[in-house]
Design a protein around this motif. Structure first.
Motif, PDB file in Angstrom:
ATOM      1  N   GLY A 102       0.812  -1.211   0.000  1.00 16.33           N
ATOM      2  CA  GLY A 102       0.000   0.000   0.000  1.00 16.33           C
ATOM      3  C   GLY A 102       0.846   1.262   0.000  1.00 16.33           C
ATOM      4  N   MET A 103       1.946   1.251   0.759  1.00 18.41           N
ATOM      5  CA  MET A 103       2.824   2.415   0.790  1.00 18.41           C
ATOM      6  C   MET A 103       3.491   2.640  -0.567  1.00 18.41           C
ATOM      7  N   ILE A 104       3.943   1.553  -1.182  1.00 20.47           N
ATOM      8  CA  ILE A 104       4.587   1.677  -2.505  1.00 20.47           C
ATOM      9  C   ILE A 104       3.568   2.145  -3.538  1.00 20.47           C
ATOM     10  N   ARG A 105       2.355   1.608  -3.473  1.00 22.50           N
ATOM     11  CA  ARG A 105       1.317   2.022  -4.421  1.00 22.50           C
ATOM     12  C   ARG A 105       0.975   3.505  -4.245  1.00 22.50           C
ATOM     13  N   HIS A 106       0.970   3.970  -3.005  1.00 24.26           N
ATOM     14  CA  HIS A 106       0.706   5.385  -2.757  1.00 24.26           C
ATOM     15  C   HIS A 106       1.817   6.261  -3.336  1.00 24.26           C
ATOM     16  N   MET A 107       3.061   5.796  -3.287  1.00 23.27           N
ATOM     17  CA  MET A 107       4.172   6.593  -3.802  1.00 23.27           C
ATOM     18  C   MET A 107       4.185   6.650  -5.323  1.00 23.27           C
ATOM     19  N   VAL A 108       3.799   5.552  -5.979  1.00 22.76           N
ATOM     20  CA  VAL A 108       3.856   5.517  -7.453  1.00 22.76           C
ATOM     21  C   VAL A 108       2.514   5.869  -8.088  1.00 22.76           C
ATOM     22  N   ARG A 109       1.516   6.228  -7.278  1.00 19.28           N
ATOM     23  CA  ARG A 109       0.205   6.595  -7.830  1.00 19.28           C
ATOM     24  C   ARG A 109       0.276   7.759  -8.807  1.00 19.28           C
ATOM     25  N   PRO A 110       1.146   8.760  -8.619  1.00 17.41           N
ATOM     26  CA  PRO A 110       1.211   9.855  -9.603  1.00 17.41           C
ATOM     27  C   PRO A 110       1.624   9.410 -11.004  1.00 17.41           C
ATOM     28  N   LEU A 111       2.225   8.221 -11.139  1.00 17.93           N
ATOM     29  CA  LEU A 111       2.597   7.757 -12.475  1.00 17.93           C
ATOM     30  C   LEU A 111       1.360   7.568 -13.359  1.00 17.93           C
ATOM     31  N   HIS A 112       0.240   7.191 -12.760  1.00 18.42           N
ATOM     32  CA  HIS A 112      -0.996   7.048 -13.537  1.00 18.42           C
ATOM     33  C   HIS A 112      -1.460   8.406 -14.054  1.00 18.42           C
ATOM     34  N   ALA A 113      -1.333   9.437 -13.222  1.00 16.29           N
ATOM     35  CA  ALA A 113      -1.692  10.783 -13.679  1.00 16.29           C
ATOM     36  C   ALA A 113      -0.777  11.242 -14.806  1.00 16.29           C
ATOM     37  N   LEU A 114       0.512  10.870 -14.727  1.00 18.47           N
ATOM     38  CA  LEU A 114       1.426  11.216 -15.815  1.00 18.47           C
ATOM     39  C   LEU A 114       1.051  10.493 -17.097  1.00 18.47           C
ATOM     40  N   ALA A 115       0.626   9.231 -16.981  1.00 22.25           N
ATOM     41  CA  ALA A 115       0.206   8.488 -18.167  1.00 22.25           C
ATOM     42  C   ALA A 115      -1.029   9.131 -18.804  1.00 22.25           C
ATOM     43  N   LEU A 116      -1.986   9.548 -17.974  1.00 23.34           N
ATOM     44  CA  LEU A 116      -3.168  10.231 -18.514  1.00 23.34           C
ATOM     45  C   LEU A 116      -2.792  11.560 -19.168  1.00 23.34           C
ATOM     46  N   GLY A 117      -1.847  12.272 -18.565  1.00 20.05           N
ATOM     47  CA  GLY A 117      -1.400  13.521 -19.164  1.00 20.05           C
ATOM     48  C   GLY A 117      -0.705  13.312 -20.492  1.00 20.05           C
ATOM     49  N   ALA A 118       0.143  12.279 -20.571  1.00 20.49           N
ATOM     50  CA  ALA A 118       0.810  11.990 -21.844  1.00 20.49           C
ATOM     51  C   ALA A 118      -0.200  11.612 -22.922  1.00 20.49           C
ATOM     52  N   GLU A 119      -1.239  10.861 -22.545  1.00 20.95           N
ATOM     53  CA  GLU A 119      -2.273  10.500 -23.518  1.00 20.95           C
ATOM     54  C   GLU A 119      -3.041  11.742 -23.980  1.00 20.95           C
ATOM     55  N   ALA A 120      -3.321  12.664 -23.040  1.00 28.08           N
ATOM     56  CA  ALA A 120      -4.007  13.904 -23.429  1.00 28.08           C
ATOM     57  C   ALA A 120      -3.131  14.748 -24.354  1.00 28.08           C
ATOM     58  N   PHE A 121      -1.820  14.805 -24.077  1.00 26.54           N
ATOM     59  CA  PHE A 121      -0.930  15.560 -24.949  1.00 26.54           C
ATOM     60  C   PHE A 121      -0.850  14.920 -26.327  1.00 26.54           C
ATOM     61  N   ARG A 122      -0.922  13.574 -26.369  1.00 19.77           N
ATOM     62  CA  ARG A 122      -0.888  12.897 -27.669  1.00 19.77           C
ATOM     63  C   ARG A 122      -2.099  13.263 -28.514  1.00 19.77           C
ATOM     64  N   ARG A 123      -3.254  13.468 -27.852  1.00 17.64           N
ATOM     65  CA  ARG A 123      -4.454  13.867 -28.584  1.00 17.64           C
ATOM     66  C   ARG A 123      -4.455  15.356 -28.923  1.00 17.64           C
ATOM     67  N   GLY A 124      -3.447  16.095 -28.471  1.00 16.02           N
ATOM     68  CA  GLY A 124      -3.386  17.519 -28.754  1.00 16.02           C
ATOM     69  C   GLY A 124      -4.078  18.378 -27.727  1.00 16.02           C
ATOM     70  N   GLU A 125      -4.470  17.821 -26.585  1.00 15.50           N
ATOM     71  CA  GLU A 125      -5.143  18.589 -25.527  1.00 15.50           C
ATOM     72  C   GLU A 125      -4.086  19.178 -24.592  1.00 15.50           C
ATOM     73  N   PHE A 126      -3.440  20.245 -25.039  1.00 16.97           N
ATOM     74  CA  PHE A 126      -2.363  20.841 -24.263  1.00 16.97           C
ATOM     75  C   PHE A 126      -2.873  21.706 -23.121  1.00 16.97           C
ATOM     76  N   SER A 127      -4.180  21.882 -23.028  1.00 15.88           N
ATOM     77  CA  SER A 127      -4.736  22.586 -21.872  1.00 15.88           C
ATOM     78  C   SER A 127      -4.814  21.680 -20.644  1.00 15.88           C
ATOM     79  N   HIS A 128      -4.639  20.385 -20.836  1.00 20.78           N
ATOM     80  CA  HIS A 128      -4.665  19.445 -19.710  1.00 20.78           C
ATOM     81  C   HIS A 128      -3.436  19.671 -18.834  1.00 20.78           C
ATOM     82  N   ARG A 129      -3.618  19.580 -17.528  1.00 20.26           N
ATOM     83  CA  ARG A 129      -2.516  19.735 -16.582  1.00 20.26           C
ATOM     84  C   ARG A 129      -2.434  18.505 -15.677  1.00 20.26           C
ATOM     85  N   VAL A 130      -1.225  18.045 -15.484  1.00 20.53           N
ATOM     86  CA  VAL A 130      -0.982  16.888 -14.626  1.00 20.53           C
ATOM     87  C   VAL A 130      -0.946  17.352 -13.172  1.00 20.53           C
TER      88      VAL A 130
END
Length: 364
Positions: A102-130
């Motif tokens: 649980g502690m490790i999952r809590h520390m690496v949880r922001p990686l999912h937000a980074l993945a969503l941000g990279a996907e939004a940037f790939r679609r050209g949605e540069f207004s998205h913020r991580v």
């Protein structure tokens, strides 16, 4: 009045006491300042190391693994001397392992937000913020992601504003040039000049439309649209229509869909081999939406060029040799119209021929 004979001795004793007291206070103040500096320096070092530890994801992972190893060793060592050691040691090990997970999952949880941000940037949605969740290396990476998106958005906005300004400014002299060309005596030169001016006008119009569509669905003016009626308007010699009955009415931008149909049909008619058959323009129901297909029976496109079709100003080598070839913005506009409607322009070789497909959903 004369002073007492022993007054100077009393004064000397009093002065010596005061001097010793001052020296003692000074020494105590110096010792206190030294102890305070040592303690403050130790606090500074501790805070600095604690800050580095909190910022370092690797250090925290190592600490968790070390604590897990120590706790597991203590549990196993304690269970050896007990008759029922395994009965409580196994649940305890599972509990400790779950806490570490649980502690490790809590520390690496922001990686999912980074993945969503990279996907939004790939679609050209540069207004998205991580979101910056933790102040560690991943948090620094999220800050740099957001700064990169802001820089790219500013660069694209500047490029779009410059291109729109140039295109608008070119329209006026182009209109005047066309008016002057109309006054030239009729002949081959006049016709060629008018044709070149018409191509320049179409190029400027396409550039303006591509920049408007670059903002995605915000450029659309949706309304109830009968896609089958739009397709029937494109009926002409050399085009065979195939429309499934009772198609749903969709929320579309009528003018942009007409632009897509005209460009796809123009491209198909230009490359079609009439001896093999007419251009196929079809509409079929697909789930809650409608799938539009345009197919010709021409030579197709080299497989290496398929991935680049739809890019601005790109044309396969075969098309560049044609006297009536376009500038390479037709399929680009079709792609932008499809993406603005939440769809995708799919291009493939149909063997024989070439096929373009767009799916319009009921709710985009």
């Amino acid at each position: 009045m004369r002073n007492h004979v022993y007054d100077h001795r009393w004064r000397e004793r009093w002065e010596r006491k005061q001097k010793k007291r001052a020296q003692r206070l000074k020494r105590m103040q110096r010792d206190w300042n030294y102890r305070w500096r040592v303690r403050h320096r130790w606090h500074q070092r501790w805070h600095h190391q604690h800050k580095r530890f909190k910022h370092s994801l690797g250090a925290r992972l190592i600490a968790i693994f070390f604590m897990l190893a120590c706790a597991s060793s203590v549990i196993l060592w304690s269970s050896e001397g007990s008759a029922y050691g395994l009965l409580w040691a196994v649940p305890a090990l599972l509990l400790v392992t779950g806490c570490a997970f649980g502690m490790i999952r809590h520390m690496v949880r922001p990686l999912h937000a980074l993945a969503l941000g990279a996907e939004a940037f790939r679609r050209g949605e540069f207004s998205h913020r991580v979101p910056v969740i933790h102040g560690d290396e991943i948090g620094d990476l999220a800050v740099r992601f957001n700064q990169m998106a802001a820089d790219i958005q500013a660069m694209l906005d500047g490029k779009r504003a410059l291109l729109l300004a140039i295109s608008h400014e070119l329209r006026s002299p182009l209109t005047r040039a066309r008016l002057h060309a109309e006054l030239v005596e009729e002949g081959a030169s006049r016709d060629a000049l008018l044709q070149e001016l018409a191509q320049m006008r179409d190029l400027i119009t396409s550039l303006l439309e591509s920049e408007r569509l670059g903002s995605g669905h915000r450029a659309l003016q949706r309304a109830d649209c009968d896609l089958a009626a739009l397709v029937r308007e494109q009926a002409q010699p050399g085009v065979a229509l195939s429309i499934e009955p009772d198609l749903p009415v969709l929320k579309l931008d009528r003018l942009r869909v007409q632009l897509l149909l005209r460009n796809l049909l123009h491209n198909a008619l230009r490359h079609n081999d009439g001896a093999r058959g007419a251009v196929q323009l079809g509409l079929v129901r697909e789930g809650a939406g409608v799938r539009l297909t345009v197919r010709d029976f021409g030579p197709g496109v080299p497989p290496a060029a398929l991935a680049q079709l739809g890019q601005p100003f790109y044309r396969p080598d075969e098309a560049r040799t044609r006297g009536e070839g376009g500038v390479g913005l037709g399929l680009c506009l079709c792609r932008l119209v499809a993406e603005a409607h939440g769809s995708e322009l799919q291009l493939r070789n149909a063997e024989p021929g070439f096929e373009a497909t767009v799916r319009f959903g009921a709710v985009d």
